[in-house]
Design an enzyme around this catalytic site. Structure first.
Site, short mmCIF file in Angstrom:
data_model
loop_
_atom_site.label_atom_id
_atom_site.label_comp_id
_atom_site.label_asym_id
_atom_site.label_seq_id
_atom_site.Cartn_x
_atom_site.Cartn_y
_atom_site.Cartn_z
N LYS A 44 0.84 -1.21 0.00
CA LYS A 44 0.00 0.00 0.00
C LYS A 44 0.87 1.26 0.00
O LYS A 44 0.37 2.38 0.02
CB LYS A 44 -0.92 0.02 1.23
CG LYS A 44 -2.08 -0.94 1.18
CD LYS A 44 -3.12 -0.59 2.26
CE LYS A 44 -2.84 -1.22 3.57
NZ LYS A 44 -3.88 -0.99 4.60
N LYS A 46 2.96 2.13 2.45
CA LYS A 46 3.08 2.75 3.77
C LYS A 46 3.81 1.80 4.71
O LYS A 46 3.69 0.58 4.60
CB LYS A 46 1.71 3.16 4.33
CG LYS A 46 0.73 2.03 4.52
CD LYS A 46 -0.75 2.47 4.54
CE LYS A 46 -1.16 3.38 5.61
NZ LYS A 46 -2.63 3.58 5.70
#
Ligand code: C2G
Length: 136
Positions: A44, A46
């Site tokens: 993602k 992150k």
């Protein structure tokens, strides 16, 4: 028996997360939460401050959820919904429309996101950057 499913990273657990789970617990008798794994978070784009085991434990320790399980991909949701017999999928409305494809499997509701709080904001206050090592 209403069974609800929701997903998230739940990093640096804060009152926005708590309010989401509280509203979930008012909507269903069972709450099942897919917590993003560290590997999925990387996909993602992150990095979480806390690892999966702490993040999933903190969700459980709210006392609001029936179960937590690893979220390894966006695509696993229909299998999770079927496996758990969920009839309601909930996400904050920062995801509005992103999961409408789940409508054939269960009801989909987006709840208003809690303003003025986010993991990103907390990371900035901690001066934490993705180069910092992840805490376990
Ligand atoms: N949330 C909220 N208010 C905030 C912050 C988060 O209502 N101020 C909600 C989000 O909308 C989400 C849940 O809390 O429903 C978890 O948020 P995150 O941990 O940020 O989840 P995210 O990284 O967006 O991952 O497949 C879905 C993804 O796993 C969601």
């Amino acid at each position: 028996m209403s069974r609800l499913i929701t997903y998230g990273t739940f990093d640096l657990f804060h009152h926005g997360h708590l309010r989401l789970l509280r509203r979930c617990s008012a909507l269903a008798s069972e709450i099942h939460v897919g917590v993003s794994t560290d590997a999925f978070n990387m996909e993602k784009g992150k990095r979480s401050v806390w690892g999966y085991s702490r993040r999933s434990r903190e969700v459980l320790e709210t006392g609001l959820v029936t179960s937590v399980f690893p979220e390894r991909s966006f695509e696993q949701k229909p299998k999770d919904i079927t496996r758990l017999g969920a009839n309601l999928f909930i996400m904050g409305d920062d995801w509005k429309g992103q999961f409408d494809w789940l409508v054939p499997f269960c009801d989909v509701i987006y709840l208003p996101r809690t303003p003025n709080i986010s993991t990103t904001l907390l990371k900035s206050k901690l001066n934490w950057t993705s180069n910092d090592s992840q805490c376990r």
